[in-house]
Enzyme design. Structure first.
Site, PDB file in Angstrom:
ATOM      1  N   GLU B  78      66.059  58.826 -94.675  1.00 45.84           N
ATOM      2  CA  GLU B  78      66.289  57.221 -95.281  1.00 45.84           C
ATOM      3  C   GLU B  78      66.035  57.115 -96.667  1.00 45.84           C
ATOM      4  O   GLU B  78      65.647  56.139 -97.193  1.00 45.84           O
ATOM      5  CB  GLU B  78      65.850  56.523 -94.296  1.00 45.84           C
ATOM      6  CG  GLU B  78      66.763  56.413 -93.097  1.00 45.84           C
ATOM      7  CD  GLU B  78      66.522  54.750 -92.484  1.00 45.84           C
ATOM      8  OE1 GLU B  78      67.516  54.200 -91.925  1.00 45.84           O
ATOM      9  OE2 GLU B  78      65.066  54.543 -92.384  1.00 45.84           O
ATOM     10  N   HIS B  97      60.198  50.288 -96.544  1.00 35.22           N
ATOM     11  CA  HIS B  97      61.156  49.828 -95.596  1.00 35.22           C
ATOM     12  C   HIS B  97      60.391  49.860 -94.149  1.00 35.22           C
ATOM     13  O   HIS B  97      59.645  50.962 -93.805  1.00 35.22           O
ATOM     14  CB  HIS B  97      62.427  51.106 -95.498  1.00 35.22           C
ATOM     15  CG  HIS B  97      63.402  51.076 -94.314  1.00 35.22           C
ATOM     16  ND1 HIS B  97      63.917  50.094 -94.101  1.00 35.22           N
ATOM     17  CD2 HIS B  97      63.275  51.832 -93.237  1.00 35.22           C
ATOM     18  CE1 HIS B  97      64.589  50.271 -92.954  1.00 35.22           C
ATOM     19  NE2 HIS B  97      64.143  51.337 -92.448  1.00 35.22           N
ATOM     20  N   HIS B  99      60.370  48.016 -89.845  1.00 32.98           N
ATOM     21  CA  HIS B  99      61.048  47.429 -88.462  1.00 32.98           C
ATOM     22  C   HIS B  99      59.747  46.396 -87.746  1.00 32.98           C
ATOM     23  O   HIS B  99      59.571  46.622 -86.851  1.00 32.98           O
ATOM     24  CB  HIS B  99      61.437  48.524 -87.588  1.00 32.98           C
ATOM     25  CG  HIS B  99      61.979  49.726 -88.183  1.00 32.98           C
ATOM     26  ND1 HIS B  99      61.383  50.892 -87.803  1.00 32.98           N
ATOM     27  CD2 HIS B  99      63.041  49.796 -88.988  1.00 32.98           C
ATOM     28  CE1 HIS B  99      62.091  51.939 -88.706  1.00 32.98           C
ATOM     29  NE2 HIS B  99      63.183  51.261 -89.350  1.00 32.98           N
ATOM     30  N   HIS B 167      68.435  46.405 -87.453  1.00 26.20           N
ATOM     31  CA  HIS B 167      67.451  47.504 -87.955  1.00 26.20           C
ATOM     32  C   HIS B 167      66.102  47.256 -88.515  1.00 26.20           C
ATOM     33  O   HIS B 167      65.230  47.889 -88.185  1.00 26.20           O
ATOM     34  CB  HIS B 167      68.536  48.155 -89.069  1.00 26.20           C
ATOM     35  CG  HIS B 167      67.797  49.412 -89.704  1.00 26.20           C
ATOM     36  ND1 HIS B 167      68.300  50.362 -90.446  1.00 26.20           N
ATOM     37  CD2 HIS B 167      66.582  49.828 -90.025  1.00 26.20           C
ATOM     38  CE1 HIS B 167      67.846  51.484 -90.918  1.00 26.20           C
ATOM     39  NE2 HIS B 167      66.390  51.032 -90.494  1.00 26.20           N
TER      40      HIS B 167
END
Lengths: 278, 278, 278, 278
Positions: B78, B97, B99, B167
């Site tokens: 990613e 990035h 979660h 996501h």
């Protein structure tokens, strides 16, 4: 009671680290204590995360929040919270400003924080809410100007805790130990109240219950017992030995003598013993 | 500011482990930093769980997310998240990035994440929402193709965080420290906002409040103070000694000199000192 | 079964620390055990935070909650909870009073706590609710007078747990291990029930299911297995070596012999083996 | 892949402790793995709390859940869960039965568990619900009889997880690592879904998204990366040195070689590289 200002500074540093260890403070928030030898002055750490504060970080201020000795290092900008409350409330000798996760939902929604269990009664009958917008309009929400601190102190009034909209809360106490107890148990009260809202029918203590439970949780027994517990947890976190002086002192202070006569011997003597142990 | 690329790699590895230690990253998620000597390149770990990342795991990429040196080990698939944002946002020098559990309810329901407390204002005025379905239909939800990364970067626009439906989220900063601060406090903001929904009447900051509180939380004082705190927590978790260079450096960096004149001396000087300490 | 009163005191101290380590007790709450040699007496710690209790802190009381030997140190004021329940319930040999976070929402709202999973069935069919206001009006909520303890014992009736409005809960057991198991799993039951209310349609066990699952969770297998687990967690928290006698004893006690014939050999023998292991 | 049955037993014991360390298992719950040399047999611990399981505790059973060698110690009574699923599902080589806190609200309310984020897609398209009442009426809720296990296996069908009303869940995998990944991320999915219900509008993945995200999370890259992470966390909890063989093996296994050609080199090659890293 600390015997010297050196002990008071050390106790204040322990209070910072202890309240942080219980999850009330993170990188931000601060605790102050009034100088017992000069009620026109108070002690507060330099600008530092609470869990790191040591006795050497403690600075002294007058009630206008000017440092007594020009500090080498950066002070907290929000110290007027402390100075203005000490001015307005001669009965207050310790102040904690924090953003505890359990308090934040109340600060965000404005829903009233209520005493919902006996230990939570240490927050008092109610928590007034202060909104910086009311007097100051748009700000960065920090309480930096003396007039902002004075406004917050007015909102606090005679209460033990004031909720600050979209910011956090400030708690006061007659002593450092009372403050620590009230800070931790008012945060637990908020946690329990929030969870009870999931079930509905949140039923608080009556005024009479609150007053009686408030008083009993300022008694030496409960304060010393809880303090020994929090010190031990802090000592474990900090990897201190079981002979650490901080631990030994808390243990000794919590070893209170039994009352002259057993506390719950039946019948009429029972009532007046309520304030002992738990 | 790191003095060399070796230091930057080490600082980036510390950021991975620090943000993981605060519960934002688990086995997945990643952080990048732009090469200060060549803004057309950025640094990112090889494919590895954040809490395990060391300086030796850091690879260098161009903005098309091609490695500068063919790596021996597997890269994150990613990484276009990072490359495409660095292309679109010259002011951004670090990207995370993740979660985080507190962000996921917003990513799942699409409810708007709003700045609800002063520290949460570090997320900015609002969090745009990106849904991979809108442009790409059914995918495995990973952002792997350059066009997917570019689409995400467009959704981010000039904001500081973009929520990714079903996501997670991606956060950006002008520096690694600003990024770490924003990542942690936007996640706390989400946690507090979610809890406030149980009480109802979620009342966010105004645009004016957000702007002012956003600015103050990029100032050196708050960033250094929080960074010292998170480094210490990481060092404790990793069993490092109190003389560990990583700790010593953070401690020294947080020991900022006091302003020439006390910050809250009464009256007119108060306002302009707002940005110091807290 | 403990072989001597010295062992019983040690086991009681372990129970205090174990239940505290599982998050049920904090600075407050207490556990008692009836004297197996003299059912008119029981053991309880001096007034001390549960996680700190050692065998040397254990005092002995008669069922009127008067100390057998005048204590040097302060007793719990709420010991009538224990004495009055031991009087009213000859089948009860151990009592735990606590303010577990998961129980508090039920104590605050009065919503019924229900057995919602097999292990939660250890709480029994239902949890009666006691409100100190009903008989005593405004109090500080502590259960200090013998008549308050007796009232609580009446509310408990033949149940295994009684919820105390705006205060907490009291749990009883036929043995110390049964009590520990029931205390921990009734608190987990409360946690799961509260979370299920977010989804709605909370569907409890039937009376028949509850009765069968209640019985199986008092069998030696599950009790010993869970006890070994909690002792190990406590030992880790306390930094004990793997050869610590407390650990070794729990491990040996949990090493139960296999039944003479495999428990689930097909067909008709299956049913009667239900109570083994899990 | 383990090279010998001794390694498989050791890996199974690590899986027990690892899944317990992530909060999915407490004193109860169990994990099995099929014997790769004889698919008519499987391995399962003796009746013991998962966090304590060592290789020496592992027993071998046939698919009727009879022990191959009469055990000296008590087996789990619920082993038919494993045997009956291994019978019904030749593609399944590992099974975990648990009562994770995040799953319980769904087991209690019967609300459908849905894949709500990419990693949660490892649970598959949906989670069938099994209610012991439907076929067996009132029981103690344990799955002890072969016919109970067979009924549960029928409810599972071709799915990857089955929710057990008022009890917990059972998860299956093609390998031990796939099982561990699916067990942990389906529990996280449940946690995120529950929290999203507070905000409303819970929007799950489409069938197409789920299928693609399900597949990618069984690829060697994500499995090895997450496994290294969970092993490291377990090793820290158990106080193991950084040179512990368990750690070294996981680290080596996660050090996968880079693909021959960079994964996201622009344009058409991007799509087929999706399954690498993350």
């Amino acid at each position: 009671m600390p015997e010297s200002l050196a002990e008071l500074r050390r106790d204040l540093a322990v209070a910072y680290r202890m309240v942080a260890n219980e999850g009330i403070l993170d990188a931000f928030g601060h605790i102050s204590v009034r100088n017992p030898n000069n009620p026109q002055r108070y002690f507060l750490s330099r600008s530092r995360a609470p869990s790191l504060v040591q006795a050497g970080d403690i600075l002294e201020y007058d009630l206008d929040s000017n440092p007594i000795v020009p500090p080498k290092e950066r002070p907290y900008s929000e110290r007027v919270i402390h100075g203005e409350i000490f001015k307005a409330r001669p009965d207050v000798n310790a102040v904690c400003h924090h953003h505890a996760p359990s308090i934040m939902p109340f600060a965000i929604s404005g829903a009233p924080l209520l005493p919902v269990f006996h230990l939570g009664a240490s927050m008092g009958l109610s928590a007034p809410v202060w909104d910086s917008r009311d007097e100051f309009g748009d700000t960065n929400l920090l309480v930096v100007k003396p007039e902002e601190g004075a406004s917050l102190a007015r909102a606090l009034g005679a209460a033990s805790i004031v909720v600050m909209r979209r910011h956090g809360a400030t708690v006061v106490g007659g002593s450092l130990r009372e403050l620590v107890f009230r800070t931790i148990y008012s945060a637990k009260n908020a946690e329990h109240q929030l969870a009870a809202h999931v079930l509905g029918n949140v039923s608080p203590l009556t005024a009479g219950e609150t007053q009686m439970a408030f008083e009993i949780h300022r008694a030496p027994g409960p304060l010393a017992r809880a303090y020994e517990y929090w010190v031990r947890r802090l000592a474990e976190r900090e990897g201190r030995s079981k002979n650490d002086p901080m631990l030994r002192a808390a243990e000794a202070a919590a070893r209170l003598p039994a009352p002259a006569k057993p506390a719950s011997a039946k019948a009429k003597s029972g009532a007046k013993k309520k304030s002992r142990g738990r």
